[in-house]
Scaffold this active site. Structure first.
Site, short mmCIF file in Angstrom:
data_model
loop_
_atom_site.label_atom_id
_atom_site.label_comp_id
_atom_site.label_asym_id
_atom_site.label_seq_id
_atom_site.Cartn_x
_atom_site.Cartn_y
_atom_site.Cartn_z
N HIS A 163 54.00 53.15 25.78
CA HIS A 163 53.46 54.27 24.99
C HIS A 163 52.39 53.72 24.06
O HIS A 163 52.36 53.95 22.87
CB HIS A 163 54.61 54.94 24.22
CG HIS A 163 54.25 56.26 23.61
ND1 HIS A 163 54.00 56.41 22.27
CD2 HIS A 163 54.12 57.48 24.17
CE1 HIS A 163 53.73 57.69 22.02
NE2 HIS A 163 53.80 58.36 23.16
N VAL A 171 47.01 53.80 26.38
CA VAL A 171 46.90 54.67 27.56
C VAL A 171 48.16 55.53 27.70
O VAL A 171 48.08 56.74 27.92
CB VAL A 171 46.67 53.83 28.85
CG1 VAL A 171 46.46 54.77 30.04
CG2 VAL A 171 45.47 52.91 28.69
N LYS A 207 46.09 45.81 36.35
CA LYS A 207 45.28 44.98 37.24
C LYS A 207 45.80 43.55 37.32
O LYS A 207 45.75 42.91 38.37
CB LYS A 207 43.83 44.96 36.76
CG LYS A 207 43.64 44.26 35.42
CD LYS A 207 42.78 45.00 34.46
CE LYS A 207 43.46 46.20 33.89
NZ LYS A 207 42.79 46.75 32.73
N VAL A 214 41.11 49.47 37.97
CA VAL A 214 39.74 48.95 38.07
C VAL A 214 38.77 49.97 37.51
O VAL A 214 38.72 51.12 37.96
CB VAL A 214 39.36 48.62 39.53
CG1 VAL A 214 37.93 48.06 39.58
CG2 VAL A 214 40.33 47.62 40.13
N GLY A 218 38.65 51.70 34.80
CA GLY A 218 39.19 52.84 34.06
C GLY A 218 39.01 54.16 34.77
O GLY A 218 39.51 54.38 35.88
N GLU A 256 39.03 42.77 21.50
CA GLU A 256 40.32 42.56 20.86
C GLU A 256 40.27 41.34 19.95
O GLU A 256 39.38 40.50 20.08
CB GLU A 256 41.38 42.38 21.94
CG GLU A 256 41.54 43.65 22.75
CD GLU A 256 42.72 43.59 23.70
OE1 GLU A 256 43.69 42.88 23.40
OE2 GLU A 256 42.65 44.26 24.73
N LYS A 283 40.15 42.33 38.58
CA LYS A 283 39.54 43.51 39.21
C LYS A 283 38.76 43.11 40.47
O LYS A 283 38.76 43.84 41.46
CB LYS A 283 38.63 44.22 38.19
CG LYS A 283 39.45 44.84 37.05
CD LYS A 283 38.59 45.18 35.84
CE LYS A 283 39.40 45.84 34.73
NZ LYS A 283 38.64 45.95 33.47
#
Ligand code: NAD
Ligand code: HSE
Ligand code: NA
Length: 437
Positions: free
Chosen positions: A18, A21, A112, A139, A141, A197, A212
């Site tokens: 959760h 996404v 992925k 891959v 999004g 990040e 990917k």
């Protein structure tokens, strides 16, 4: 499951994870429940949401009684139709996906890393269980690229796939191009704006793009390609000088996932590394954190798929598309055709990859230097397409663009150049894609 013929059926859905996404998927599943029921022909009932133990207090779009920290028990309930895995990483995601399939659920995932490491185990498990395993979100999004490769182009022969499949690195390279910043500065800016990040390793070292690339190459060439098979170079060593030099040549620098085949088509390769591409190539216009995948196939020719490659809502769009599609299959008690890896094409290492190169050398500025440099290329059968000198005296630099050569031949050339007394340093070696330089 028994139901009255006039009552819409209910399909039971569990969500694992959760986060960015997963929470968006939960929100849309709840908000759009009626509309999704119409599209599917059955209601989706969210029966459990597994969360990590790290964030116990959370806002949910659904009854908080559905929350559990025991994902393993959730996937073993035995009455699930669809499990959506949005935890990420290898374990416990792999065990959870395998258990979900064994217990009769179809699985939708955006993972992925897991698919690129161990896709063959997961796809075999899905086939054994006669359930779907769908992964459009894995891959690029929101961009539909898995389904086009699996379905729309499956009657054609894909020759090459070039992808900007990592938004973080595209954002950083784009910032370096437009502002003249160095890598560290552009990374710090990307982190400040939330595009990178705090630990950017997976993105800037190319691991995310390599996963990917493995998935794209497997689909494009009907051959299992894992992340281990993908040659990977990130963008941490790309310099402001290289970006400026690319600009001088009418190029931009992009981190590309490249899946291609040998001239006779018998072998394939997948690799991720920075490249210079001409500004008029469709991939050069992909700015900021956007993604794009450029596909060349025998009959279709050149196709470009473009859009947002990350983010909660865009990625949730791809996840929900898969959820609707596997839910429809559950109703019909069918599955999508299994992954085909029948072609089993040989995998080429990076040494056999063929491309053009841009090489910059800091050299002494005197007669005969160019001849010696040219000889190093000739000795290794690397053909030169253009040479120019920049600067004079102590600042003299030669920039050489080659015709297509193998990576192995180019590496030997660079070694030989480095050993020449008049070459102070081979300051840059970058691959060049696209026509017209
Ligand atoms: N964020 C994106 O833009 C994006 C894009 C494409 C694909 N994906 C993929 O989607 C997946 C999820 O990404 P995300 O960005 O939402 O990650 P995230 O880190 O925001 O969310 C993952 C969640 O899983 C939870 N979790 C960890 N262990 C768990 C466990 N054992 N049981 C239940 N929950 C657990 C964590 O607490 C976290 O909230 C990943 O595979 C990622 O690669 C993400
Ligand atoms: N971190 C990835 C998104 C998830 O795959 C990117 O920067 O594109
Ligand atoms: Na996608």
């Amino acid at each position: 499951m028994t139901s009255h013929p006039h009552e819409p059926r209910t399909l039971r859905v569990a969500l694992l994870g959760h986060g960015a996404v997963g929470s968006e998927v939960a929100r849309l599943l709840t908000r759009d429940a009626d509309e999704l029921a119409q599209r599917i022909g059955a209601r989706l009932e969210l029966v459990g949401v597994a969360v990590g133990s790290d964030r116990p207090d959370r806002q949910t779009a659904f009854d908080p009684a559905l929350l559990t920290t025991d994902a393993a028990a959730l996937v073993r309930r035995g009455d699930l139709d669809v499990v959506i895995e949005l935890i990420g990483g290898i374990e416990p995601a792999r065990s959870l996906v395998l258990a979900a399939l064994e217990h009769g659920a179809s699985v939708v995932t955006g993972n992925k890393a897991l698919l690129a490491e161990d896709g063959s185990t997961l796809f075999a498990a899905a086939e054994d269980a006669e359930r779907d395993l769908s992964y459009e979100a894995a891959v690029a999004g929101a961009i539909p690229i898995i389904r086009p490769l699996r379905e729309s182009l499956t009657g054609d022969h894909v020759r090459r796939v070039l992808g900007i499949v990592n938004g973080t690195t595209n954002f950083i390279l784009d910032a370096m191009t437009t502002t003249g910043q160095g890598f560290d500065e552009a990374l710090a800016e990307a982190q400040r704006l939330g595009f990178a990040e705090a630990d950017p390793t997976a993105d800037v070292e190319g691991f995310d793009a390599a996963a990917k690339a493995a998935i794209l190459a497997s689909l494009a060439f009907h051959t299992r390609v894992t992340i281990e098979d993908v040659h990977r170079e990130g963008i941490t060593t790309v310099t402001a000088d290289e970006i400026a030099s690319a600009d001088d040549m009418g190029c931009v620098v992009k981190l590309l996932a490249i899946c291609d085949q040998s001239m006779d088509g018998g072998a394939v390769s997948a690799r991720v590394h920075p490249v210079m591409i001409p500004k008029d190539h469709p991939l050069a216009s992909v700015r900021g954190a956007y993604n794009a995948v450029f596909v060349e196939s025998e009959s279709a020719g050149q196709l470009m798929f473009y859009g947002p490659g990350a983010g909660g809502a865009p990625t949730a769009s791809a996840v929900l598309g898969d959820v609707v599609s596997v839910a429809r299959n559950r109703l019909l008690e069918v599955t999508a055709p299994p992954e085909r890896t029948h072609a089993r094409r040989r995998l080429l290492g990076i040494g056999d990859a063929r491309t053009r190169y841009h090489i910059a050398l800091d050299v002494d500025d005197k007669a005969g230097v160019l001849a010696s440099v040219a000889l190093a290329f000739a000795d290794n059968e690397v053909s030169i397409s253009a040479v120019r000198q920049e600067g004079h005296g102590d600042d003299a630099q030669l920039v050489v663009i080659t015709h297509t050569a193998t990576d192995a031949a180019l590496s030997r050339t660079v070694q030989q150049l480095s050993d020449l007394p008049m070459v102070r340093e081979v300051s840059s070696v970058m691959r060049v894609e696209g026509e017209g330089l």
